[in-house]
Design a protein around this motif. Structure first.
Motif, PDB file in Angstrom:
ATOM      1  N   ALA A 447       0.833  -1.207   0.000  1.00  0.00           N
ATOM      2  CA  ALA A 447       0.000   0.000   0.000  1.00  0.00           C
ATOM      3  C   ALA A 447       0.869   1.259   0.000  1.00  0.00           C
ATOM      4  O   ALA A 447       0.513   2.283  -0.594  1.00  0.00           O
ATOM      5  CB  ALA A 447      -0.928  -0.011   1.211  1.00  0.00           C
ATOM      6  N   THR A 448       2.040   1.171   0.649  1.00  0.00           N
ATOM      7  CA  THR A 448       2.968   2.306   0.671  1.00  0.00           C
ATOM      8  C   THR A 448       3.368   2.689  -0.751  1.00  0.00           C
ATOM      9  O   THR A 448       3.405   3.865  -1.112  1.00  0.00           O
ATOM     10  CB  THR A 448       4.227   1.915   1.484  1.00  0.00           C
ATOM     11  N   HIS A 449       3.658   1.677  -1.570  1.00  0.00           N
ATOM     12  CA  HIS A 449       4.052   1.967  -2.957  1.00  0.00           C
ATOM     13  C   HIS A 449       2.904   2.611  -3.740  1.00  0.00           C
ATOM     14  O   HIS A 449       3.106   3.529  -4.528  1.00  0.00           O
ATOM     15  CB  HIS A 449       4.500   0.684  -3.662  1.00  0.00           C
ATOM     16  N   LEU A 450       1.703   2.104  -3.500  1.00  0.00           N
ATOM     17  CA  LEU A 450       0.546   2.688  -4.205  1.00  0.00           C
ATOM     18  C   LEU A 450       0.320   4.129  -3.766  1.00  0.00           C
ATOM     19  O   LEU A 450       0.043   5.007  -4.578  1.00  0.00           O
ATOM     20  CB  LEU A 450      -0.714   1.850  -3.940  1.00  0.00           C
ATOM     21  N   LEU A 451       0.464   4.372  -2.472  1.00  0.00           N
ATOM     22  CA  LEU A 451       0.259   5.728  -1.961  1.00  0.00           C
ATOM     23  C   LEU A 451       1.314   6.674  -2.556  1.00  0.00           C
ATOM     24  O   LEU A 451       1.004   7.793  -2.981  1.00  0.00           O
ATOM     25  CB  LEU A 451       0.336   5.727  -0.423  1.00  0.00           C
ATOM     26  N   ASN A 452       2.541   6.199  -2.626  1.00  0.00           N
ATOM     27  CA  ASN A 452       3.631   6.991  -3.207  1.00  0.00           C
ATOM     28  C   ASN A 452       3.273   7.382  -4.648  1.00  0.00           C
ATOM     29  O   ASN A 452       3.409   8.542  -5.048  1.00  0.00           O
ATOM     30  CB  ASN A 452       4.914   6.135  -3.166  1.00  0.00           C
ATOM     31  N   ALA A 453       2.784   6.402  -5.427  1.00  0.00           N
ATOM     32  CA  ALA A 453       2.431   6.657  -6.830  1.00  0.00           C
ATOM     33  C   ALA A 453       1.228   7.597  -6.924  1.00  0.00           C
ATOM     34  O   ALA A 453       1.179   8.493  -7.768  1.00  0.00           O
ATOM     35  CB  ALA A 453       2.138   5.341  -7.534  1.00  0.00           C
ATOM     36  N   ALA A 454       0.254   7.411  -6.020  1.00  0.00           N
ATOM     37  CA  ALA A 454      -0.955   8.240  -6.073  1.00  0.00           C
ATOM     38  C   ALA A 454      -0.620   9.700  -5.760  1.00  0.00           C
ATOM     39  O   ALA A 454      -1.093  10.625  -6.416  1.00  0.00           O
ATOM     40  CB  ALA A 454      -1.992   7.701  -5.081  1.00  0.00           C
ATOM     41  N   LEU A 455       0.238   9.916  -4.754  1.00  0.00           N
ATOM     42  CA  LEU A 455       0.593  11.289  -4.374  1.00  0.00           C
ATOM     43  C   LEU A 455       1.283  12.017  -5.524  1.00  0.00           C
ATOM     44  O   LEU A 455       1.095  13.214  -5.719  1.00  0.00           O
ATOM     45  CB  LEU A 455       1.491  11.274  -3.129  1.00  0.00           C
ATOM     46  N   LYS A 456       2.075  11.278  -6.270  1.00  0.00           N
ATOM     47  CA  LYS A 456       2.738  11.871  -7.439  1.00  0.00           C
ATOM     48  C   LYS A 456       1.720  12.351  -8.459  1.00  0.00           C
ATOM     49  O   LYS A 456       1.901  13.381  -9.090  1.00  0.00           O
ATOM     50  CB  LYS A 456       3.607  10.807  -8.113  1.00  0.00           C
ATOM     51  N   GLN A 457       0.668  11.575  -8.639  1.00  0.00           N
ATOM     52  CA  GLN A 457      -0.358  11.988  -9.605  1.00  0.00           C
ATOM     53  C   GLN A 457      -1.173  13.161  -9.086  1.00  0.00           C
ATOM     54  O   GLN A 457      -1.523  14.050  -9.830  1.00  0.00           O
ATOM     55  CB  GLN A 457      -1.301  10.817  -9.895  1.00  0.00           C
ATOM     56  N   GLY A 540       1.563  -3.374 -11.617  1.00  0.00           N
ATOM     57  CA  GLY A 540       0.986  -3.075 -12.933  1.00  0.00           C
ATOM     58  C   GLY A 540       1.853  -2.053 -13.619  1.00  0.00           C
ATOM     59  O   GLY A 540       3.081  -2.172 -13.612  1.00  0.00           O
ATOM     60  N   ASN A 541       1.204  -1.017 -14.187  1.00  0.00           N
ATOM     61  CA  ASN A 541       1.981   0.069 -14.782  1.00  0.00           C
ATOM     62  C   ASN A 541       1.998   1.292 -13.897  1.00  0.00           C
ATOM     63  O   ASN A 541       2.437   2.351 -14.310  1.00  0.00           O
ATOM     64  CB  ASN A 541       1.347   0.486 -16.122  1.00  0.00           C
ATOM     65  N   VAL A 542       1.487   1.164 -12.667  1.00  0.00           N
ATOM     66  CA  VAL A 542       1.324   2.388 -11.876  1.00  0.00           C
ATOM     67  C   VAL A 542       2.495   2.703 -10.960  1.00  0.00           C
ATOM     68  O   VAL A 542       2.696   3.849 -10.579  1.00  0.00           O
ATOM     69  CB  VAL A 542       0.006   2.398 -11.064  1.00  0.00           C
ATOM     70  N   SER A 543       3.295   1.707 -10.628  1.00  0.00           N
ATOM     71  CA  SER A 543       4.385   1.987  -9.706  1.00  0.00           C
ATOM     72  C   SER A 543       5.591   1.120 -10.011  1.00  0.00           C
ATOM     73  O   SER A 543       5.467  -0.041 -10.403  1.00  0.00           O
ATOM     74  CB  SER A 543       3.897   1.738  -8.267  1.00  0.00           C
ATOM     75  N   LYS A 544       6.771   1.733  -9.844  1.00  0.00           N
ATOM     76  CA  LYS A 544       8.032   1.020 -10.031  1.00  0.00           C
ATOM     77  C   LYS A 544       8.986   1.570  -8.979  1.00  0.00           C
ATOM     78  O   LYS A 544       9.267   2.766  -8.979  1.00  0.00           O
ATOM     79  CB  LYS A 544       8.533   1.333 -11.437  1.00  0.00           C
ATOM     80  N   GLU A 545       9.408   0.726  -8.060  1.00  0.00           N
ATOM     81  CA  GLU A 545      10.277   1.241  -6.993  1.00  0.00           C
ATOM     82  C   GLU A 545      11.414   0.287  -6.684  1.00  0.00           C
ATOM     83  O   GLU A 545      11.218  -0.933  -6.661  1.00  0.00           O
ATOM     84  CB  GLU A 545       9.479   1.411  -5.680  1.00  0.00           C
ATOM     85  N   ILE A 546      12.582   0.852  -6.412  1.00  0.00           N
ATOM     86  CA  ILE A 546      13.672   0.040  -5.893  1.00  0.00           C
ATOM     87  C   ILE A 546      13.299  -0.286  -4.451  1.00  0.00           C
ATOM     88  O   ILE A 546      12.962   0.619  -3.679  1.00  0.00           O
ATOM     89  CB  ILE A 546      15.002   0.814  -5.890  1.00  0.00           C
ATOM     90  N   CYS A 547      13.346  -1.555  -4.077  1.00  0.00           N
ATOM     91  CA  CYS A 547      12.839  -1.914  -2.756  1.00  0.00           C
ATOM     92  C   CYS A 547      13.295  -3.315  -2.381  1.00  0.00           C
ATOM     93  O   CYS A 547      13.528  -4.160  -3.240  1.00  0.00           O
ATOM     94  CB  CYS A 547      11.311  -1.843  -2.812  1.00  0.00           C
ATOM     95  N   GLY A 548      13.408  -3.528  -1.094  1.00  0.00           N
ATOM     96  CA  GLY A 548      13.836  -4.843  -0.630  1.00  0.00           C
ATOM     97  C   GLY A 548      12.669  -5.822  -0.428  1.00  0.00           C
ATOM     98  O   GLY A 548      12.882  -7.002  -0.197  1.00  0.00           O
ATOM     99  N   GLY A 549      11.448  -5.330  -0.528  1.00  0.00           N
ATOM    100  CA  GLY A 549      10.286  -6.192  -0.326  1.00  0.00           C
ATOM    101  C   GLY A 549      10.085  -6.493   1.153  1.00  0.00           C
ATOM    102  O   GLY A 549      10.704  -5.852   2.000  1.00  0.00           O
ATOM    103  N   PRO A 550       9.231  -7.447   1.546  1.00  0.00           N
ATOM    104  CA  PRO A 550       8.391  -8.254   0.660  1.00  0.00           C
ATOM    105  C   PRO A 550       7.087  -7.548   0.306  1.00  0.00           C
ATOM    106  O   PRO A 550       6.739  -6.531   0.921  1.00  0.00           O
ATOM    107  CB  PRO A 550       8.109  -9.475   1.538  1.00  0.00           C
ATOM    108  N   HIS A 551       6.370  -8.108  -0.686  1.00  0.00           N
ATOM    109  CA  HIS A 551       5.093  -7.533  -1.109  1.00  0.00           C
ATOM    110  C   HIS A 551       4.079  -8.626  -1.359  1.00  0.00           C
ATOM    111  O   HIS A 551       4.439  -9.791  -1.547  1.00  0.00           O
ATOM    112  CB  HIS A 551       5.298  -6.714  -2.391  1.00  0.00           C
TER     113      HIS A 551
END
Ligand code: SER
Length: 582
Positions: A447-457, A540-551
């Motif tokens: 959810a953190t990654h999605l929130l990061n992507a959403a805030l950018k938009q 999907g196509n909405v977020s791409k992040e360097i990250c250690g996971g897990p997800h």
């Protein structure tokens, strides 16, 4: 016309395309804090990648060099400067490059030929002597005794340990009343270097081997502040037209003349200018205790201290007035100064308020200590840092003025102890979080990654994560933003995250080199140091992040996302607290 425009016009007339200045904080290289040369953003192209604007480029690039920070205060050093540059990416080489430089200096800027002198590379065991450049210069009319051959320390240029590099030829100008000497002595500092033409035909590998690049490139760099001082015939850069009205403003505010107060006035002018440019940068840096944010903090606090030395009322808007002059002066060349004006002024104002609260008390404490001893121990220096916000460099500078030494190592030890304590505390808070790989925490992580992507938009592409914290019952997410989110912005963000969750987007992982990840536009927290190979998580196509996971495997698993609170976390940083519901 100013040299920047003359330079660009000249090189455009020679078939170059003007490219915009890249941000001061490198976009794709988290290993350096700032761009220090015009060529730095062009490294991938110098290595052989085709540049979208072609093979002949020119620009003026914003640069920050910290090696000179302590020198600022004299006539010639600056932390921020602009570098004028022209590049050939496999188009022309030594002959045209030297001819262009010569024509620009002697025909456009009208500098007399006899006041020019040249250095060329004398050769090494791997690379031959550069007689070719020397004879091109002589064909143009430079006398043989105004050409000196020097070694690798002087005439071989490389941006770092590895990467594109090559022999260079440097152009010097005689800046003195005395007659131009018959023979050029590069050790005589009345000869000032004005331009560097690097013939980048090599790549230095990790093993230190110098290999030919696929194309022979030219990289040139001319410091704008210096060439302006040369043309205007001044030896103190701060008296050139670049600085004139900035210094005049400081004279007006302090009610003191420049003469006799040069050091503090130069420091104020330089540091505020650099702070204005850093604050306006796309990277969204704000004062903090790490990396670029710490540099910004140091610059602002040092400027405040010198304003105080000039008896300026530091709680007045003296800094804002100076910043406004700087913004006005540069906005035609760097429109971001105008668009980010509010942010810039807020950064200065807030940092000033913070420092002013403790400066007075800190100075009293400092006086108390130095009246008793000429050796300040690490614990005291740390106390000044921790309690009064004195950057260690400021304490050292103050101490130097009083002939007091500071135990810097002792300070670093105290600092480390303190960081370890805070880390243990942070780890404690984090218990039961990702360390345990619990399924709930994993969901929050995605959810953190999605929130990061959403805030950018919702807020703009330059919104980035500045921190996060997860436990079983909620997530917390910090990001740069200059205002309290409106209800509409919060709703949009929440809706977007829920929309993506409902699309049941797959979460995939790929391993790749850090360079490749950044090239592919993966989001990275600039304050983190990454290993050479990293994992990139895509949703999907909405977020791409360097990250250690897990997800989680797909977004449907997350349930419903709900923002519970939005608040300030630090200056320029907002914090969202959110939960996931089944
Ligand atoms: N890279 C060289 C320099 O910085 C020339 O641009 O001096």
């Amino acid at each position: 016309m100013n040299v920047k425009d003359l330079f660009i016009n000249y090189f455009v007339s020679k078939g170059h395309i003007q490219i915009p200045s890249a941000p001061i904080v490198p976009e794709n290289d988290p290993s350096v804090l700032f761009n220090t040369a015009g060529m730095q953003p062009l490294i991938p192209y110098l290595l052989g990648n085709p540049h979208p604007s072609g093979e002949r480029l020119c620009d003026y690039q914003k640069c920050v060099r910290l090696t000179d920070l302590e020198e600022v205060g004299d006539k010639t050093h600056h932390t921020f400067f602009e570098m004028l540059g022209n590049w050939s990416l496999g188009s022309y080489f030594k002959k045209e490059s030297i001819e262009y430089s010569f024509e620009f200096l002697t025909k456009v800027l009208n500098l007399p030929i006899e006041k020019l002198a040249i250095t060329v590379f004398k050769g090494s065991d791997q690379i031959p002597k550069d007689t070719e450049s020397a004879s091109i210069w002589m064909d143009l009319g430079i006398k043989e005794n105004h050409i000196a051959y020097l070694g690798e320390e002087d005439n071989f240029w490389a941006a770092g340990e590895t990467g594109p590099c090559g022999p260079d030829t440097e152009i010097f100008f005689w800046r003195d009343e005395e007659k131009v000497p018959e023979n050029f002595d590069p050790e005589d500092n009345r000869w000032v270097e004005i331009w560097n033409n690097v013939f980048m035909e090599f790549n230095r590998t990790l093993e230190g081997k110098v290999e030919p690049l696929p194309k022979k490139n030219v990289d040139t760099g001319m410091g704008y502040e210096r060439i302006t001082a040369v043309i205007e015939g001044v030896t103190d850069n701060y008296t050139s037209s670049i600085w004139k009205n900035i210094i005049e403003k400081i004279e007006e505010i302090s009610n003191l003349p420049y003469q006799g107060n040069e050091k503090s006035m130069r420091i104020i002018a330089d540091h505020i200018r650099t702070s204005v440019f850093i604050s306006a940068d796309d990277s969204g840096i704000t004062p903090s205790n790490t990396d670029q944010g710490y540099i910004l903090r140091r610059l602002i606090r040092r400027a405040i201290r010198h304003a105080k030395k000039l008896n300026i009322d530091i709680s007045s808007s003296w800094d804002i007035e100076i910043a406004k002059i700087i913004i006005e002066k540069y906005k035609n060349y760097y429109p971001e100064l105008e668009t980010k004006k509010e942010i810039i002024l807020k950064v200065l104002e807030e940092e000033k308020i913070k420092f002013n609260r403790t400066l007075e008390k800190g100075l009293k404490e400092f006086e108390k200590v130095v009246s008793k001893t000429d050796k300040m121990d690490g614990a005291t220096a740390f106390h000044l840092y921790d309690t009064y916000g004195f950057p260690i460099e400021l304490t050292i500078e103050l101490a130097n003025e009083r002939n007091v030494s500071v135990d810097e190592l002792g300070f670093q030890e105290k600092m480390k102890e303190h960081q370890e304590k805070s880390r243990t505390a942070a780890v404690g808070k984090f218990k039961g979080g990702l360390a345990g790989d619990g399924i709930i925490e994993t969901k929050y992580h995605t959810a953190t990654h999605l929130l990061n992507a959403a805030l950018k938009q919702v807020l703009g592409a330059d919104t980035h994560q500045r921190g996060s914290n997860i436990n079983e019952s909620r997530m917390r997410f910090d990001f740069n933003c200059d205002h309290k989110l409106t209800e509409e912005e919060k709703k949009k963000t929440e809706d977007l995250v829920n929309h993506w969750i409902s699309l049941d987007l797959p979460v995939t992982i790929e391993s790749m080199s850090k360079e490749e990840a950044l090239k592919k536009g993966a989001e990275a927290m600039f304050i983190e140091k990454y290993p050479d190979t990293v994992n990139v998580y895509s949703i999907g196509n909405v977020s791409k992040e360097i990250c250690g996971g897990p997800h989680v495997k797909s977004t449907k698993e997350l349930g419903t996302f709900q923002i519970q609170k939005e608040e300030s976390s630090a200056s320029g940083i907002r914090r969202i607290k959110a939960i996931l519901k089944d």
